[in-house]
Design a protein around this motif. Sequence first.
Motif, PDB file in Angstrom:
ATOM      1  N   GLU A  44      24.742  29.870  33.588  1.00 22.49           N
ATOM      2  CA  GLU A  44      25.019  28.539  34.309  1.00 22.49           C
ATOM      3  C   GLU A  44      24.738  27.618  35.245  1.00 22.49           C
ATOM      4  O   GLU A  44      23.928  26.477  34.878  1.00 22.49           O
ATOM      5  CB  GLU A  44      27.058  27.812  34.162  1.00 22.49           C
ATOM      6  N   PHE A  45      25.007  28.298  36.314  1.00 25.42           N
ATOM      7  CA  PHE A  45      24.592  27.475  37.258  1.00 25.42           C
ATOM      8  C   PHE A  45      22.350  26.671  37.686  1.00 25.42           C
ATOM      9  O   PHE A  45      22.450  25.581  36.752  1.00 25.42           O
ATOM     10  CB  PHE A  45      24.346  28.277  38.704  1.00 25.42           C
ATOM     11  N   GLN A  46      21.929  27.884  36.208  1.00 27.05           N
ATOM     12  CA  GLN A  46      20.807  27.667  36.465  1.00 27.05           C
ATOM     13  C   GLN A  46      20.145  26.806  35.465  1.00 27.05           C
ATOM     14  O   GLN A  46      19.870  25.946  35.795  1.00 27.05           O
ATOM     15  CB  GLN A  46      20.018  28.679  35.658  1.00 27.05           C
ATOM     16  N   TYR A  47      21.289  27.235  34.173  1.00 31.12           N
ATOM     17  CA  TYR A  47      21.279  25.695  33.505  1.00 31.12           C
ATOM     18  C   TYR A  47      21.572  23.714  34.177  1.00 31.12           C
ATOM     19  O   TYR A  47      20.643  23.752  33.916  1.00 31.12           O
ATOM     20  CB  TYR A  47      22.026  26.049  32.136  1.00 31.12           C
ATOM     21  N   VAL A  48      22.652  24.192  34.412  1.00 32.93           N
ATOM     22  CA  VAL A  48      23.022  23.343  34.604  1.00 32.93           C
ATOM     23  C   VAL A  48      22.104  21.914  36.106  1.00 32.93           C
ATOM     24  O   VAL A  48      21.495  21.101  36.013  1.00 32.93           O
ATOM     25  CB  VAL A  48      24.757  22.957  35.615  1.00 32.93           C
ATOM     26  N   LEU A  49      21.585  23.021  36.306  1.00 35.03           N
ATOM     27  CA  LEU A  49      20.640  23.348  38.597  1.00 35.03           C
ATOM     28  C   LEU A  49      19.200  22.606  37.906  1.00 35.03           C
ATOM     29  O   LEU A  49      18.326  22.750  38.428  1.00 35.03           O
ATOM     30  CB  LEU A  49      20.422  23.942  39.332  1.00 35.03           C
ATOM     31  N   ASN A  50      18.866  23.362  36.314  1.00 37.64           N
ATOM     32  CA  ASN A  50      17.821  22.841  35.656  1.00 37.64           C
ATOM     33  C   ASN A  50      16.513  23.634  36.582  1.00 37.64           C
ATOM     34  O   ASN A  50      15.180  23.347  37.048  1.00 37.64           O
ATOM     35  CB  ASN A  50      16.868  21.619  35.633  1.00 37.64           C
ATOM     36  N   LEU A  51      16.556  25.486  36.967  1.00 36.78           N
ATOM     37  CA  LEU A  51      15.820  26.210  37.655  1.00 36.78           C
ATOM     38  C   LEU A  51      15.551  27.420  37.016  1.00 36.78           C
ATOM     39  O   LEU A  51      16.540  27.806  35.746  1.00 36.78           O
ATOM     40  CB  LEU A  51      16.867  26.382  38.849  1.00 36.78           C
ATOM     41  N   ASP A  52      14.290  27.869  36.936  1.00 35.45           N
ATOM     42  CA  ASP A  52      13.780  28.100  35.929  1.00 35.45           C
ATOM     43  C   ASP A  52      14.123  29.723  36.227  1.00 35.45           C
ATOM     44  O   ASP A  52      13.950  30.540  35.235  1.00 35.45           O
ATOM     45  CB  ASP A  52      12.668  28.315  36.183  1.00 35.45           C
ATOM     46  N   SER A  53      14.105  30.430  37.053  1.00 35.02           N
ATOM     47  CA  SER A  53      14.833  32.010  38.238  1.00 35.02           C
ATOM     48  C   SER A  53      15.870  32.455  38.154  1.00 35.02           C
ATOM     49  O   SER A  53      16.551  30.912  39.651  1.00 35.02           O
ATOM     50  CB  SER A  53      13.125  32.997  38.040  1.00 35.02           C
ATOM     51  N   LYS A  54      16.287  33.082  38.588  1.00 36.59           N
ATOM     52  CA  LYS A  54      17.249  33.857  39.413  1.00 36.59           C
ATOM     53  C   LYS A  54      16.807  33.075  40.729  1.00 36.59           C
ATOM     54  O   LYS A  54      17.173  33.378  41.277  1.00 36.59           O
ATOM     55  CB  LYS A  54      18.160  34.890  39.136  1.00 36.59           C
ATOM     56  N   GLU A  55      15.783  33.726  40.917  1.00 37.41           N
ATOM     57  CA  GLU A  55      15.159  33.984  42.943  1.00 37.41           C
ATOM     58  C   GLU A  55      15.038  32.122  43.264  1.00 37.41           C
ATOM     59  O   GLU A  55      14.934  32.052  44.081  1.00 37.41           O
ATOM     60  CB  GLU A  55      13.344  34.082  42.494  1.00 37.41           C
ATOM     61  N   ASP A  56      14.630  31.406  42.316  1.00 34.52           N
ATOM     62  CA  ASP A  56      14.902  29.603  42.413  1.00 34.52           C
ATOM     63  C   ASP A  56      16.688  29.419  43.323  1.00 34.52           C
ATOM     64  O   ASP A  56      16.594  28.216  43.175  1.00 34.52           O
ATOM     65  CB  ASP A  56      14.883  29.108  41.565  1.00 34.52           C
ATOM     66  N   LEU A  57      17.289  30.148  41.537  1.00 29.66           N
ATOM     67  CA  LEU A  57      18.552  29.484  41.856  1.00 29.66           C
ATOM     68  C   LEU A  57      19.492  30.343  43.892  1.00 29.66           C
ATOM     69  O   LEU A  57      19.839  30.100  44.154  1.00 29.66           O
ATOM     70  CB  LEU A  57      19.747  29.819  40.960  1.00 29.66           C
ATOM     71  N   MET A  58      19.196  31.404  43.827  1.00 26.56           N
ATOM     72  CA  MET A  58      19.046  32.146  45.242  1.00 26.56           C
ATOM     73  C   MET A  58      18.849  31.413  46.359  1.00 26.56           C
ATOM     74  O   MET A  58      19.520  31.029  47.125  1.00 26.56           O
ATOM     75  CB  MET A  58      19.249  33.723  44.832  1.00 26.56           C
ATOM     76  N   THR A  59      17.482  30.915  46.284  1.00 22.22           N
ATOM     77  CA  THR A  59      17.368  29.931  47.001  1.00 22.22           C
ATOM     78  C   THR A  59      17.640  29.160  47.215  1.00 22.22           C
ATOM     79  O   THR A  59      17.559  27.991  48.462  1.00 22.22           O
ATOM     80  CB  THR A  59      15.156  29.583  46.973  1.00 22.22           C
ATOM     81  N   TYR A  60      18.208  27.853  46.050  1.00 22.53           N
ATOM     82  CA  TYR A  60      18.434  26.430  46.250  1.00 22.53           C
ATOM     83  C   TYR A  60      20.062  27.246  47.044  1.00 22.53           C
ATOM     84  O   TYR A  60      20.746  26.188  47.520  1.00 22.53           O
ATOM     85  CB  TYR A  60      18.776  26.611  44.409  1.00 22.53           C
ATOM     86  N   ILE A  61      20.987  28.246  45.998  1.00 18.39           N
ATOM     87  CA  ILE A  61      22.454  28.325  46.714  1.00 18.39           C
ATOM     88  C   ILE A  61      22.286  28.457  48.416  1.00 18.39           C
ATOM     89  O   ILE A  61      22.964  28.384  49.641  1.00 18.39           O
ATOM     90  CB  ILE A  61      22.542  29.892  45.996  1.00 18.39           C
ATOM     91  N   PHE A  62      20.389  29.933  48.978  1.00 17.08           N
ATOM     92  CA  PHE A  62      20.410  29.865  50.005  1.00 17.08           C
ATOM     93  C   PHE A  62      20.665  28.303  51.407  1.00 17.08           C
ATOM     94  O   PHE A  62      21.076  28.494  52.179  1.00 17.08           O
ATOM     95  CB  PHE A  62      20.057  31.227  50.531  1.00 17.08           C
ATOM     96  N   ARG A  63      19.507  27.913  50.709  1.00 18.85           N
ATOM     97  CA  ARG A  63      19.495  26.405  51.253  1.00 18.85           C
ATOM     98  C   ARG A  63      20.631  25.623  51.822  1.00 18.85           C
ATOM     99  O   ARG A  63      20.834  24.682  52.286  1.00 18.85           O
ATOM    100  CB  ARG A  63      18.540  25.557  50.396  1.00 18.85           C
ATOM    101  N   ARG A  64      21.663  25.545  50.239  1.00 22.00           N
ATOM    102  CA  ARG A  64      22.562  24.900  50.425  1.00 22.00           C
ATOM    103  C   ARG A  64      23.666  25.416  51.066  1.00 22.00           C
ATOM    104  O   ARG A  64      24.325  24.391  52.138  1.00 22.00           O
ATOM    105  CB  ARG A  64      23.201  24.458  48.649  1.00 22.00           C
TER     106      ARG A  64
END
Length: 167
Positions: free
Chosen positions: A144-164
């Motif tokens: 769900e997070f990847q879809y809503v945030l328009n991120l391509d991969s789990k790695e992109d999502l993890m980077t996004y979360i850690f930056r946040r």
Amino acid sequence: MFQVNDVIIYGAQGVCRITGTEEKWIGGKKKNYFVLKPVKDQGATIFVPTDNEVVLSKMRKLLTKDEIHKLIDSMQSKSALWEENENARKDLYKSILAKGDHVELIQMIKAIYAHKKEREAEGKRLHMSDERFFKDAEQILYNEFQYVLNLDSKEDLMTYIFRRLDK
């Protein structure tokens, strides 16, 4: 309620698009169904009866970007949800996965991750059932997070979360 072309969450199946409705004859009765296509598996089709409240309760609107940001921002303050008794833990985690509550999923992921680190420090592996629960919880949340945030991969999502979280 739900409309054709809505993008929703359907239980553990994750993010799905409602592609239409269809009438089917089942057991001699005509029933109406929502036709769902999981966004991660376009080859799959899920039929959800429109008159079954129990099954319909597994369908919900996606979180908004702001709601996801609030969830990410609250991750560090959420306590881990661990149950020492293995059978009770399995029941608890099955229930959490079935409900799909975001806060409980985060607490579950945190608990299993912490337990995994403890086991690794002892030179042991995580129990197979805990590993499966961890992957299933991650899949539900991250899909769900990847879809809503328009991120391509789990790695992109993890980077996004850690930056946040580092803000």
